[in-house]
Design an enzyme around this catalytic site. Structure first.
Site, PDB file in Angstrom:
ATOM      1  N   GLU A 215      33.470  34.135  45.703  1.00  0.00           N
ATOM      2  CA  GLU A 215      34.051  34.760  44.517  1.00  0.00           C
ATOM      3  C   GLU A 215      33.144  34.443  43.341  1.00  0.00           C
ATOM      4  OE1 GLU A 215      36.370  36.819  44.726  1.00  0.00           O
ATOM      5  OE2 GLU A 215      36.940  36.400  46.798  1.00  0.00           O
ATOM      6  N   CYS A 249      35.998  35.109  34.832  1.00  0.00           N
ATOM      7  CA  CYS A 249      35.142  35.964  35.652  1.00  0.00           C
ATOM      8  C   CYS A 249      35.536  37.433  35.559  1.00  0.00           C
ATOM      9  CB  CYS A 249      35.166  35.512  37.108  1.00  0.00           C
ATOM     10  SG  CYS A 249      36.810  35.541  37.864  1.00  0.00           S
TER      11      CYS A 249
END
Length: 505
Positions: A215, A249
């Protein structure tokens, strides 16, 4: 933060392997109990966890309580609601050629999983995948980021207190510890962080032939169409860009829009930020700061004061950077060369969606893509013409909230996905199991040598899967066979009776 001794890592692996081999984690009751305990931890200790993150980088308690602890609790509840179905063997229907076989998919744990967390949402990105790893029946090593030392230390203490230490352990330390962990007896790596480090993780995992979930991140574009609701759009972008001081993010990284839209929305974003944080965000308890001085200096260098139309103020003593807007930015500017991971919002001119699509497609695939428009068909055209880990229309970041939806990247922004059932699957091996009953031997024995053209032709016909053939479960296959046989016997008996009746006349 007291680091774990490197010499102890080998013994941690040994203990976890023994626990896994004992079958302890395969018990459904054990899995449910551990998930219940994780929920309890994030509920009872939420203020302690929030205080540690506030010490690390002035993170508001609200953001930890809602975005971290609340999301983890939701993930636990969702898993507890669904785990009975997740662990169940899945019976498989098939075409007639294979209907005689008893087929199912058996989900089994991978073994010992390593979860490497990030510092920006240290509880969320470390403990959310833990839910899936436990639900799948694995032992787990958690490696929180050393860049948020207070939260890492409190996480280690709470995990040891609430969870089974024979199956879930925390290792504290830096890059040296990660290198040692990657060489250990692991069966899965789950990593959250930068793309650069993700590539290193993937290379190390490839040497051991173990699966990885990465991720990462990237530069998440936002396209604002001229018909967007500017007031709502501005508030949502202002919120998504400034929470956690832009260190998210999924945060909007840059804006693509026409000059007309830019002139309309910039004042609205500034207005929203002032409502959120007053005119002096440095003094606001609702505004987070940059994690440390090294990251502060990196983000500060991305600001081109000649293009700043709002904000731009910095304070190195507090690692503070004000919410900032830059306009007339081009793809060659420093701020467009890397993920910002800070509270700076650059505007790039795109006169229409076609120009925006072209700009986005010339760059790495992002973790998220955002579209603001009152025309659903316009948003759909952008979705169909681009690729991203996820997309949200008329909002930002909210696509991560539902535990039933997968979260993950594509290309440089990541590999694999998690949340809910997707977390369970990413920490599981889907094992195929087939039972071939002995009564099928008259048919299956036809595959045995010596071969001849007649047998070859027969086996080709028997094993052929036909297009548009309806799926046939094994039980229904038997039922159909008996039904057809009964009908044949019935018809035969009826015809014989009719013949007997005719013979009497």
């Amino acid at each position: 933060m007291i680091e774990t001794r490197l010499d102890d890592v080998e013994n941690i692996f040994k203990d976890l392997r023994e626990s896994f081999d004992s079958g302890k984690t395969k018990s459904l009751s054990w899995r449910k109990n551990q998930i219940e305990q994780l929920y309890k931890m994030c509920n009872e200790q939420k203020h302690v966890l929030a205080s540690a993150l506030n010490d690390d980088f002035h993170r508001p308690s609200f953001e930890t309580l809602v975005f971290d602890c609340g999301s983890i609790r939701n993930e636990c509840t969702h898993a507890l609601n669904e785990i009975d179905e997740w662990v169940r063997d899945k019976k498989i229907s098939d075409a007639f050629a294979f209907a005689m076989l008893d087929k199912y998919i058996h989900p089994e744990p991978l073994g010992v999983a390593l979860i490497i967390g990030s510092w920006n949402y240290p509880y969320l990105v470390t403990l959310t995948p833990l839910v899936g790893a436990i639900a799948a029946g694995n032992c787990v090593i958690l490696k929180p980021s050393e860049l948020a030392p207070k939260s890492a230390a409190i996480m280690a203490a709470m995990v040891e207190r609430y969870l089974d230490p024979s199956c879930v352990r925390v290792v504290l330390g830096g890059a040296d510890h990660v290198q040692v962990l990657l060489k250990g007896d692991i069966n899965k790596v789950f990593y959250t962080g930068s793309t650069t480090v993700g590539k290193i993780i993937m290379k190390a995992a490839a040497e051991k032939m173990i699966p990885v979930t990465l991720e990462c991140g990237g530069k998440n574009p936002v396209y604002i169409a001229d018909d967007a609701n500017m007031e709502i759009c501005a508030k949502r972008i202002a919120w998504g860009k400034a929470i956690n001081c832009g260190q998210t993010c999924l945060a909007p990284d840059y804006i693509l829009c026409s000059k007309t839209t830019e002139n309309r929305i910039v004042p609205e974003i500034i207005k929203a930020w002032r409502q959120f944080y007053t005119d002096t965000p440095l003094n606001s308890e609702s505004y987070c700061h940059i994690i440390n001085n090294r990251h502060f200096e990196r983000v500060k260098k991305l600001i081109n004061q000649n293009k700043v139309v709002h904000g731009g103020e910095t304070d190195s003593e507090n690692n503070y950077i004000a919410p900032t807007i830059m306009t007339d930015v081009t793809e060659n500017d420093d701020i467009m060369r890397e993920e910002i991971f800070g509270p700076i919002l650059p505007f790039i001119t795109a006169n229409n969606e076609a120009e925006a699509i072209k700009f986005m497609n010339n760059r790495d695939k992002p973790l998220a893509l955002y579209v603001f428009s009152s025309t659903k068909s316009l948003a759909q055209r952008i979705i169909n013409s681009t690729s991203a880990g996820s997309t949200c229309v008329n909002d930002v970041i909210f696509q991560i909230a539902a535990p039933s939806l997968p979260f993950g990247g594509v290309g440089a922004s990541g590999l694999g996905s998690y949340h809910g059932k997707y977390s369970f699957d990413t920490f599981s091996h889907q094992r195929t199991v087939v039972y071939a009953p002995n009564w099928t031997e008259p048919i299956l024995s036809k595959r045995n040598p010596p071969y001849n053209p007649t047998i070859t032709g027969l086996m080709e016909k028997l094993t052929k899967v036909h297009r548009n053939w309806f799926p046939m479960p094994r039980f229904n296959c038997f039922g159909m066979m008996f039904t057809v046989l009964a009908l044949a016997v019935g018809i035969s008996m009826t015809m014989n009776k009719m013949k007997d009746d005719k013979s009497k006349f």
